[in-house]
Design a protein around this motif. Structure first.
Motif, mmCIF file in Angstrom:
data_model
loop_
_atom_site.group_PDB
_atom_site.id
_atom_site.type_symbol
_atom_site.label_atom_id
_atom_site.label_comp_id
_atom_site.label_asym_id
_atom_site.label_seq_id
_atom_site.Cartn_x
_atom_site.Cartn_y
_atom_site.Cartn_z
ATOM 1 N N LYS A 119 43.335 23.003 66.217
ATOM 2 C CA LYS A 119 41.915 23.177 66.524
ATOM 3 C C LYS A 119 41.574 24.656 66.675
ATOM 4 N N ALA A 120 42.497 25.418 67.248
ATOM 5 C CA ALA A 120 42.265 26.855 67.396
ATOM 6 C C ALA A 120 42.142 27.539 66.044
ATOM 7 N N VAL A 121 42.941 27.108 65.068
ATOM 8 C CA VAL A 121 42.852 27.688 63.722
ATOM 9 C C VAL A 121 41.517 27.332 63.082
ATOM 10 N N PHE A 122 41.068 26.099 63.297
ATOM 11 C CA PHE A 122 39.762 25.680 62.775
ATOM 12 C C PHE A 122 38.642 26.559 63.337
ATOM 13 N N ILE A 123 38.670 26.814 64.645
ATOM 14 C CA ILE A 123 37.636 27.644 65.270
ATOM 15 C C ILE A 123 37.709 29.071 64.748
ATOM 16 N N LEU A 124 38.936 29.593 64.610
ATOM 17 C CA LEU A 124 39.102 30.962 64.105
ATOM 18 C C LEU A 124 38.578 31.093 62.682
ATOM 19 N N GLU A 125 38.857 30.120 61.841
ATOM 20 C CA GLU A 125 38.361 30.165 60.460
ATOM 21 C C GLU A 125 36.836 30.127 60.416
ATOM 22 N N GLU A 126 36.225 29.315 61.287
ATOM 23 C CA GLU A 126 34.770 29.253 61.318
ATOM 24 C C GLU A 126 34.176 30.584 61.786
ATOM 25 N N LEU A 127 34.854 31.259 62.726
ATOM 26 C CA LEU A 127 34.370 32.558 63.192
ATOM 27 C C LEU A 127 34.515 33.625 62.104
ATOM 28 N N LEU A 128 35.571 33.526 61.316
ATOM 29 C CA LEU A 128 35.783 34.495 60.230
ATOM 30 C C LEU A 128 34.976 34.166 58.982
ATOM 31 N N SER A 129 34.429 32.962 58.927
ATOM 32 C CA SER A 129 33.726 32.520 57.721
ATOM 33 C C SER A 129 32.599 33.453 57.286
ATOM 34 N N PRO A 130 31.731 33.947 58.193
ATOM 35 C CA PRO A 130 30.664 34.849 57.734
ATOM 36 C C PRO A 130 31.194 36.126 57.083
#
Length: 622
Positions: free
Chosen positions: A470-481
């Motif tokens: 779940k932490a990787v999912f959140i990190l990817e969403e934060l880096l997405s922009p």
């Protein structure tokens, strides 16, 4: 899945959902007897609303949910503005004293740290960047409000359709399955003539309408056409697929001016002709470039929103359950890779939910022994200090008033919880092969090289791309922009010619449905995998066949979930052949020569009690 350098071959559509002689069928209905739902022009949108209303448990729940989303947006923007401009943090952190007229010993209260309204307003006006963000947020909220009002009117019509046409009251809707609702939609076609181009609707027609664009996305992921897998230094092969990137793919291909579709159900005519492929490729590349640059310009705004949304969403959860970020979830890439053609959202979610526990057990088999030893000792040290602080607090609660004591207790609690997540269960048995077979029984797809390699770190790493932290999912969403513009400009744009060829070669026109992805027809003759078929039963070349047996598995899954659906002759023959083979193997007890997808039977001890169980076994054939 490997990308192919050779262009995809154009498929000639030789199948249709309409009975012979009904290609141009128009049904005459007297004006006075027409129902309100006679000839619904945009059936894609209408069926999608019918499905969404069912999944959201009725009109009232849907309406209240969207209202709360509007209020949530206002709260996030307002609360963030208040925290930035209306709080005196020097008082809040006791860096300066507050003058109270009553007594010098009065405790500082929370309202003492709030600035007066006039000062707060002045600070907002002086901050040009914050003012700009508020204006943009206001415009965006007004857009969402207009969309909410429009959706209210549309869903009220859908609500009326449920009550009058389907005769399902909203109070009873949560107790109806989608299959029951879909069955009623198919039945009322003769009475209301929802679609005037066909005398009868099938379950496949309804699925095509709801999942038209999602079937294209599933096919492109299956053929490795989208740039989702990347090889990075130190990280090796990684997958990057976020909600922002998914939204941009859909915007480029399906929505807005300049996309490939002229409406929800029809591909633009020029994209069906091979003569203009180079010009269309340049046009698509230019569109991808502009959308990538727009993402780059909007990056600061989107990044701020992602950070704020993640902070408000996960901070309280992290405080209450520090180990929640160490839990796993199915990645967005995994959901698209594992999805069958014509599989609705709730059906996919049900499959993946059943696979969640064995998938978690499988990933826990690979906890590092060295990391476990370090976690035990670090957890012991942190737990010892935490125990002393808790004991002192129980003895005298004034200990909490000491500076940084509460923060230390919270931090130590998080450390202890994280350390425990790296310590394996002492009763855990290392059986990755058996666990992977159980997982396969639900997810239905896995690469061939995973067989008899479940114990290897490489297999575990590839499975982690489907089942991530779940932490990787959140990190990817934060880096997405930050990363989405780069993926669009430097990785998707060079694939513009392949994308144009894909939509031309794998789009077919179905009577009464419109342009659909030919893979979604689940025609084993046109897209079947030769390893699944008897010799000479499939005409698909290596470029035309779906990878990993997705055509066959999708066909079987759709036949199970829609037992009243009558598949075409070739598909029906394929299903019958497979069922007979499994019944024969199960009756003879001969699993040595049975298809490899039935390996999970060897460890599960399943037996066939009915035809439905045989069909369930068919779903796990690789």
């Amino acid at each position: 899945m490997a990308a192919y350098d050779t262009p995809y071959q154009r498929l000639e559509a030789s199948y249709t959902d309409s009975p012979l002689g009904e290609h141009d069928l128009l049904v005459h209905v007297p004006e006075g007897s027409k129902s309100p739902w006679h000839h619904i022009e945009n059936l894609d949108l209408f069926f999608s609303r019918v499905y969404n209303l069912h999944q959201k448990n009725g009109f009232t729940c849907m309406l209240i949910g969207e209202m709360f989303e509007l209020l949530q947006f206002i709260f996030v923007v307002s609360f963030t503005t208040f925290l930035v401009s209306c709080v005196d943090y020097d008082i809040l952190f006791a860096n300066k004293l507050v003058n109270h007229s009553q007594s010098e010993h009065v405790k500082v209260t929370l309202p003492d740290a709030f600035l007066p309204p006039g000062v707060c307003r002045a600070r907002i006006q002086e901050n040009g960047f914050l003012t700009s963000l508020l204006i943009i947020a206001g415009v965006f909220w007004i857009h969402r409000l207009i969309k909410f009002i429009y959706n209210f009117c549309c869903y009220w019509e859908t609500h009326t359709f449920y009550k009058q046409a389907l005769r399902i009251p909203m109070s009873d809707l949560p107790y109806y399955t989608w299959e029951e609702v879909q069955s009623r939609i198919v039945q009322i076609q003769k009475e209301h003539q929802i679609c005037i181009h066909k005398k009868e609707l099938s379950e496949l027609d309804v699925s095509h309408r709801i999942l038209r664009f999602k079937n294209y996305m599933v096919a492109m992921v299956n053929k490795n056409l989208l740039p989702l897998q990347h090889r990075l230094p130190f990280l090796g092969n990684t997958v990057f697929y976020t909600r922002g990137l998914k939204y941009n793919f859909q915007l480029i291909f399906f929505w807005g001016p300049g996309c490939l579709f002229q409406n929800e159900w029809s591909l633009k005519p020029e994209y069906k002709r091979a003569g203009a492929r180079l010009e269309l490729s340049e046009k698509l590349a230019q569109r991808i470039l502009w959308i990538g640059l727009a993402n780059l310009v909007l990056c600061p705004l989107v990044l701020v929103w992602q950070i704020l949304y993640a902070f408000f969403s996960y901070t309280e959860v992290l405080r209450r359950e520090p180990g929640s970020l160490g839990a796993r979830c199915w990645s967005l890439y995994g959901r698209c890779y594992l999805r069958h053609f014509n599989e609705l959202d709730h059906q996919l979610q049900a499959r993946l939910s059943r696979a969640y526990k064995p998938a978690s057990k499988y990933m826990n088999c690979f906890l590092s022994p060295l990391l476990a030893v370090a976690a035990k000792h670090l957890g012991f040290l942190a737990g010892s200090i935490l125990a002393v602080l808790i004991a002192l607090t129980v003895y005298d609660e004034d200990v909490l008033a000491v500076e940084h004591v509460l923060s230390t207790v919270t931090l130590l609690g998080i450390v202890v919880t994280i350390c425990r997540s790296f310590i394996p269960d002492q009763h855990l048995v290392f059986c990755p092969e058996q666990l992977l077979r159980v997982i396969l029984a639900h997810i239905h797809y896995m690469p061939d090289h995973w067989q008899r390699s479940a114990h290897r770190a490489e297999t575990r790493g590839e499975f982690a791309q489907l089942f991530q932290y779940k932490a990787v999912f959140i990190l990817e969403e934060l880096l997405s922009p930050l990363l989405t513009p780069l993926v669009l400009i430097f990785y998707l744009r060079p694939k513009s010619l392949e994308i144009i060829d894909f939509f031309r070669n794998f789009t077919v026109e179905v009577v009464g449905v419109g342009d659909t992805c030919s893979f979604a027809q689940m025609d084993v003759r046109q897209h079947g995998n030769p390893t699944w078929m008897s010799a000479g039963k499939t005409e698909a070349s290596v470029y035309q066949q779906a990878e990993d047996g997705k055509t066959e598995l999708s066909l079987m899954h759709f036949a199970i979930t829609n037992p009243r659906w009558h598949p075409p002759r070739e598909c029906s023959a394929f299903l019958s052949h497979l069922r007979e083979r499994v019944q024969k193997d199960s009756a003879a007890g001969n699993q040595k020569n049975s298809p490899s997808g039935l390996h999970h039977l060897q460890c599960s001890g399943l037996s066939f009690q009915s035809d439905s169980e045989v069909w369930e076994i068919l779903l796990v054939l690789p």
